[in-house]
Design an enzyme around this catalytic site. Sequence first.
Site, PDB file in Angstrom:
ATOM      1  N   HIS A 150       0.813  -1.211   0.000  1.00 51.10           N
ATOM      2  CA  HIS A 150       0.000   0.000   0.000  1.00 51.10           C
ATOM      3  C   HIS A 150       0.852   1.269   0.000  1.00 51.10           C
ATOM      4  CE1 HIS A 150       0.761   0.866   4.288  1.00 51.10           C
ATOM      5  NE2 HIS A 150       0.859  -0.439   4.369  1.00 51.10           N
ATOM      6  N   GLU A 151       0.458   2.200  -0.827  1.00 46.85           N
ATOM      7  CA  GLU A 151       1.044   3.558  -0.887  1.00 46.85           C
ATOM      8  C   GLU A 151       2.519   3.606  -1.277  1.00 46.85           C
ATOM      9  OE1 GLU A 151      -0.954   5.822   2.687  1.00 46.85           O
ATOM     10  OE2 GLU A 151      -0.754   3.672   3.109  1.00 46.85           O
TER      11      GLU A 151
END
Length: 231
Positions: A150-151
């Site tokens: 994520h991210e």
Amino acid sequence: MRAHELNKVPDQVILWGGTGQAKVVRPILEHYGAKVVAVFDETPGLPSPFPDVPIFRGWNGFLQWKADRKPGTVGFCVAIGNPHGRVRLMLHDRLVAEGLEPLTFAHPTAYIEANAIIGTGTQIMAGAYVGVEASVGMQCIINTKTSIDHEDAIADGVELSPGAVLCGSVKIEINAWVCAGSLVLPRVRIGADAIVGAGSVVTKDVQPGTTVVGVPARPMPGRTGAKAGGA
Ligand SMILES: CC(C)(COP(=O)(O)OP(=O)(O)OC[C@H]1O[C@@H](n2cnc3c(N)ncnc32)[C@H](O)[C@@H]1OP(=O)(O)O)[C@@H](O)C(=O)NCCC(=O)NCCS
């Protein structure tokens, strides 16, 4: 682009680079309906990786091939791995300027979250995962069974080699190379042109242009990263 916009390939494609990465990408492109019509490589005497596809030498070979062919849309994939991510980016610009279409594709077994962003010309191999709110730049190679969580923010020309795992919120700058089986801990930043050697565990930021190896990863004495010579 988003996951649903990938894998739009024209009928005819060329590969730049005539070694292992060409062999890996060909079946993926054929799966999406493209035919590989030519391979290009600078290396003198290198045979075509495919008995049924001709190989041409360098930029002059490309211009000759282009002059001899009928008009029509042709896609391209630069099948040259890192440390040569900057070469992929340079060839991307030159081939686009010649009217060819960059291919952006993912193996059918790769999984890309709907809100992840994938840059033009990036190639994603079998079993790779691209997580929520992750971004991947242009002309990256996201290799077999890599995991981008994520991210994560991955800049242009980066390669993740087979089995590399990035935890969440990792940043990787231009032309860095995370080699096979490495693990990068959350929020770590890997600088431009850096190399993370195979099997390393990266616990701290890696300075641009350096090579790190080991568990935990430490700079390799006397060795620079990708820009100054590479692997
Ligand atoms: C980091 C790397 C780029 C360094 O390459 P190099 O500069 O040619 O390094 P060398 O092979 O000359 O090795 C130099 C020393 O570092 C050690 N070393 C090399 N890579 C290492 C690694 N990943 N982890 C720990 N030690 C490593 C070698 O054992 C050698 O030690 P020694 O001097 O005590 O014998 C390379 O070893 C590597 O990890 N490549 C990964 C390639 C890859 O993932 N390819 C995927 C293609 S799909």
